[in-house]
Design a protein around this motif. Sequence first.
Motif, PDB file in Angstrom:
ATOM      1  N   LEU A 123       0.838  -1.200   0.000  1.00  0.00           N
ATOM      2  CA  LEU A 123       0.000   0.000   0.000  1.00  0.00           C
ATOM      3  C   LEU A 123       0.877   1.257   0.000  1.00  0.00           C
ATOM      4  O   LEU A 123       0.651   2.200  -0.768  1.00  0.00           O
ATOM      5  CB  LEU A 123      -0.921  -0.005   1.228  1.00  0.00           C
ATOM      6  N   ARG A 124       1.884   1.258   0.871  1.00  0.00           N
ATOM      7  CA  ARG A 124       2.791   2.409   0.936  1.00  0.00           C
ATOM      8  C   ARG A 124       3.487   2.594  -0.421  1.00  0.00           C
ATOM      9  O   ARG A 124       3.502   3.692  -0.986  1.00  0.00           O
ATOM     10  CB  ARG A 124       3.831   2.188   2.050  1.00  0.00           C
ATOM     11  N   ASN A 125       4.051   1.497  -0.943  1.00  0.00           N
ATOM     12  CA  ASN A 125       4.821   1.603  -2.185  1.00  0.00           C
ATOM     13  C   ASN A 125       3.966   2.096  -3.347  1.00  0.00           C
ATOM     14  O   ASN A 125       4.430   2.852  -4.189  1.00  0.00           O
ATOM     15  CB  ASN A 125       5.438   0.248  -2.539  1.00  0.00           C
ATOM     16  N   LYS A 126       2.704   1.676  -3.363  1.00  0.00           N
ATOM     17  CA  LYS A 126       1.846   2.045  -4.490  1.00  0.00           C
ATOM     18  C   LYS A 126       1.297   3.472  -4.369  1.00  0.00           C
ATOM     19  O   LYS A 126       1.334   4.231  -5.324  1.00  0.00           O
ATOM     20  CB  LYS A 126       0.679   1.058  -4.589  1.00  0.00           C
ATOM     21  N   ASN A 127       0.813   3.839  -3.189  1.00  0.00           N
ATOM     22  CA  ASN A 127       0.073   5.108  -3.079  1.00  0.00           C
ATOM     23  C   ASN A 127       0.718   6.165  -2.194  1.00  0.00           C
ATOM     24  O   ASN A 127       0.264   7.310  -2.185  1.00  0.00           O
ATOM     25  CB  ASN A 127      -1.339   4.844  -2.532  1.00  0.00           C
ATOM     26  N   PHE A 128       1.702   5.778  -1.410  1.00  0.00           N
ATOM     27  CA  PHE A 128       2.264   6.741  -0.444  1.00  0.00           C
ATOM     28  C   PHE A 128       3.790   6.642  -0.420  1.00  0.00           C
ATOM     29  O   PHE A 128       4.402   6.495   0.638  1.00  0.00           O
ATOM     30  CB  PHE A 128       1.714   6.460   0.965  1.00  0.00           C
ATOM     31  N   SER A 129       4.399   6.719  -1.596  1.00  0.00           N
ATOM     32  CA  SER A 129       5.831   6.425  -1.691  1.00  0.00           C
ATOM     33  C   SER A 129       6.691   7.451  -0.955  1.00  0.00           C
ATOM     34  O   SER A 129       7.867   7.193  -0.687  1.00  0.00           O
ATOM     35  CB  SER A 129       6.261   6.303  -3.154  1.00  0.00           C
ATOM     36  N   ASP A 130       6.124   8.613  -0.610  1.00  0.00           N
ATOM     37  CA  ASP A 130       6.917   9.610   0.125  1.00  0.00           C
ATOM     38  C   ASP A 130       6.875   9.366   1.635  1.00  0.00           C
ATOM     39  O   ASP A 130       7.508  10.091   2.394  1.00  0.00           O
ATOM     40  CB  ASP A 130       6.405  11.018  -0.184  1.00  0.00           C
ATOM     41  N   ARG A 131       6.122   8.380   2.085  1.00  0.00           N
ATOM     42  CA  ARG A 131       5.993   8.133   3.523  1.00  0.00           C
ATOM     43  C   ARG A 131       6.989   7.074   3.991  1.00  0.00           C
ATOM     44  O   ARG A 131       7.311   6.145   3.246  1.00  0.00           O
ATOM     45  CB  ARG A 131       4.579   7.615   3.863  1.00  0.00           C
ATOM     46  N   HIS A 132       7.395   7.230   5.261  1.00  0.00           N
ATOM     47  CA  HIS A 132       8.226   6.174   5.855  1.00  0.00           C
ATOM     48  C   HIS A 132       7.319   5.156   6.547  1.00  0.00           C
ATOM     49  O   HIS A 132       6.353   5.522   7.218  1.00  0.00           O
ATOM     50  CB  HIS A 132       9.191   6.767   6.889  1.00  0.00           C
ATOM     51  N   LEU A 133       7.663   3.871   6.397  1.00  0.00           N
ATOM     52  CA  LEU A 133       6.894   2.822   7.066  1.00  0.00           C
ATOM     53  C   LEU A 133       7.836   1.764   7.626  1.00  0.00           C
ATOM     54  O   LEU A 133       8.773   1.337   6.956  1.00  0.00           O
ATOM     55  CB  LEU A 133       5.943   2.142   6.069  1.00  0.00           C
ATOM     56  N   PHE A 134       7.589   1.394   8.871  1.00  0.00           N
ATOM     57  CA  PHE A 134       8.187   0.154   9.388  1.00  0.00           C
ATOM     58  C   PHE A 134       7.051  -0.670   9.988  1.00  0.00           C
ATOM     59  O   PHE A 134       6.391  -0.223  10.931  1.00  0.00           O
ATOM     60  CB  PHE A 134       9.265   0.419  10.444  1.00  0.00           C
ATOM     61  N   ALA A 135       6.796  -1.845   9.415  1.00  0.00           N
ATOM     62  CA  ALA A 135       5.703  -2.702   9.904  1.00  0.00           C
ATOM     63  C   ALA A 135       6.282  -4.039  10.336  1.00  0.00           C
ATOM     64  O   ALA A 135       7.052  -4.663   9.600  1.00  0.00           O
ATOM     65  CB  ALA A 135       4.666  -2.912   8.800  1.00  0.00           C
ATOM     66  N   CYS A 136       5.934  -4.469  11.537  1.00  0.00           N
ATOM     67  CA  CYS A 136       6.490  -5.726  12.031  1.00  0.00           C
ATOM     68  C   CYS A 136       5.495  -6.429  12.950  1.00  0.00           C
ATOM     69  O   CYS A 136       4.431  -5.899  13.266  1.00  0.00           O
ATOM     70  CB  CYS A 136       7.799  -5.474  12.788  1.00  0.00           C
ATOM     71  N   GLY A 137       5.860  -7.621  13.365  1.00  0.00           N
ATOM     72  CA  GLY A 137       5.083  -8.338  14.370  1.00  0.00           C
ATOM     73  C   GLY A 137       5.972  -8.658  15.555  1.00  0.00           C
ATOM     74  O   GLY A 137       7.186  -8.814  15.420  1.00  0.00           O
ATOM     75  N   PHE A 138       5.365  -8.684  16.745  1.00  0.00           N
ATOM     76  CA  PHE A 138       6.037  -9.267  17.909  1.00  0.00           C
ATOM     77  C   PHE A 138       5.498 -10.687  18.007  1.00  0.00           C
ATOM     78  O   PHE A 138       4.283 -10.872  18.133  1.00  0.00           O
ATOM     79  CB  PHE A 138       5.681  -8.517  19.200  1.00  0.00           C
ATOM     80  N   GLU A 139       6.402 -11.663  17.952  1.00  0.00           N
ATOM     81  CA  GLU A 139       5.957 -13.064  17.972  1.00  0.00           C
ATOM     82  C   GLU A 139       6.551 -13.730  19.221  1.00  0.00           C
ATOM     83  O   GLU A 139       7.759 -13.932  19.304  1.00  0.00           O
ATOM     84  CB  GLU A 139       6.441 -13.768  16.693  1.00  0.00           C
ATOM     85  N   PHE A 140       5.690 -14.045  20.162  1.00  0.00           N
ATOM     86  CA  PHE A 140       6.138 -14.626  21.427  1.00  0.00           C
ATOM     87  C   PHE A 140       6.101 -16.140  21.321  1.00  0.00           C
ATOM     88  O   PHE A 140       5.025 -16.741  21.273  1.00  0.00           O
ATOM     89  CB  PHE A 140       5.241 -14.144  22.574  1.00  0.00           C
ATOM     90  N   GLY A 141       7.292 -16.771  21.275  1.00  0.00           N
ATOM     91  CA  GLY A 141       7.382 -18.218  21.152  1.00  0.00           C
ATOM     92  C   GLY A 141       6.793 -18.910  22.374  1.00  0.00           C
ATOM     93  O   GLY A 141       6.860 -18.383  23.490  1.00  0.00           O
ATOM     94  N   THR A 142       6.231 -20.089  22.181  1.00  0.00           N
ATOM     95  CA  THR A 142       5.572 -20.762  23.308  1.00  0.00           C
ATOM     96  C   THR A 142       6.113 -22.178  23.530  1.00  0.00           C
ATOM     97  O   THR A 142       6.835 -22.420  24.481  1.00  0.00           O
ATOM     98  CB  THR A 142       4.050 -20.792  23.112  1.00  0.00           C
ATOM     99  N   PHE A 143       5.841 -23.106  22.627  1.00  0.00           N
ATOM    100  CA  PHE A 143       6.322 -24.480  22.841  1.00  0.00           C
ATOM    101  C   PHE A 143       7.826 -24.596  22.588  1.00  0.00           C
ATOM    102  O   PHE A 143       8.476 -25.485  23.110  1.00  0.00           O
ATOM    103  CB  PHE A 143       5.577 -25.461  21.932  1.00  0.00           C
ATOM    104  N   GLY A 144       8.380 -23.725  21.744  1.00  0.00           N
ATOM    105  CA  GLY A 144       9.810 -23.770  21.443  1.00  0.00           C
ATOM    106  C   GLY A 144      10.054 -23.973  19.965  1.00  0.00           C
ATOM    107  O   GLY A 144       9.111 -24.135  19.180  1.00  0.00           O
ATOM    108  N   SER A 145      11.335 -23.983  19.577  1.00  0.00           N
ATOM    109  CA  SER A 145      11.645 -24.048  18.149  1.00  0.00           C
ATOM    110  C   SER A 145      12.375 -25.321  17.741  1.00  0.00           C
ATOM    111  O   SER A 145      12.767 -25.465  16.589  1.00  0.00           O
ATOM    112  CB  SER A 145      12.447 -22.813  17.738  1.00  0.00           C
ATOM    113  N   SER A 146      12.568 -26.252  18.678  1.00  0.00           N
ATOM    114  CA  SER A 146      13.199 -27.521  18.290  1.00  0.00           C
ATOM    115  C   SER A 146      12.237 -28.314  17.405  1.00  0.00           C
ATOM    116  O   SER A 146      11.036 -28.014  17.361  1.00  0.00           O
ATOM    117  CB  SER A 146      13.517 -28.349  19.537  1.00  0.00           C
TER     118      SER A 146
END
Length: 371
Positions: A280-303
Amino acid sequence: MDAYFPSTYEDSRARFLQSLSLIQQKWHSTQLETYPLKNFHGLSIDWLWAHAPKKETLVILSSAEHGIEGYVGYALMKIFIEEFAPRLDPENTGFLLIHGLNPWGMKHHRKVNENSVDLNRNFVFDGNFDSAINPEFHLVEKLINPQRRIESFGLESIRYWVGVIRTLIKPGMAVSTRASLLGQHHTPNGFFYGGTSHQEGTAVAMELYRRALEEYQSVIQIDMHTGYGPRYQMSIIMSPLDPMTSEETSKKFNYPLVLKINAQEFYDISGDMAAYYYKLRNKNFSDRHLFACGFEFGTFGSSLPARIRSLRAMVFENQLHWHGTKNARIVDQVRKEFDEFYFPSETKWREKALADGRQAFEGILHAYQLI
Ligand SMILES: [Zn+2]
């Protein structure tokens, strides 16, 4: 801990609405807006706009895109409201807090919404819900979407493990991970179903994200999730569309674990929220700065065993929903495991989640010179 982690959707919503007066002390024009779900009385998506007179930077936090994950999501929002918002400059920094993007899923402790849609596969930018995006889905369908009633937890677990071993041999780990998690638009009772049209929660978020870019020079967006990753370490998950590498981001935010949504660092996703926002930013709002992320809280583990257990929690919950069981004890077992996967009860886990959230807020807001 109860002060941070609500026990029901209604409890979480009530607490969220109560924070309005606290925020208004500094952001006087803060408004509460509500979108009631069309078909479910008492369920709504609620958000607070705290606008700055000089619209330089907007921080967006959102919760419960995956319904059940909204309980931890609320806790993080509370930390932001109480500990970080007071340190922001109300003259040039505003924020938008979105509570319960998938209120039905949050209330019913499901990840998907009322139409069995995973909202993080539903942010399809061009509106083309292509049924051909995941041609390998059928290779794992037997494992992840068994078409039978759960007769016994033990027996079903054995069948699941046999399926896992078979799948690891062929088509193998890489293909089965991709096929399971990418998303799909053709099997509503299979999980990671991305739907065939934009859902109410998705449409609400899209409209808010557009308004944010229209009004502010710079937008920082954080969406709250649980489930994936090491048990006691939250991962910041970022879009491959962001030009920074995960190493650069980790350094910039002084945060130890940052991953990009791709097959090497995390896994591929089609139709996710962050990718939509960059497009959306790249197409219609190229002059704007954007940083979009998720916080992902691990639970059972990554093994590997932890990931197999995680998948089992998702498969059984979905199987129970669609095919049921005759045995009430199995309902409890399946639901308990699913709750532990997305909303762990352990105090140590919850304390570390809050600590990681604080560290990440500190790092991100500091990096953008907002605190
Ligand atoms: Zn999630």
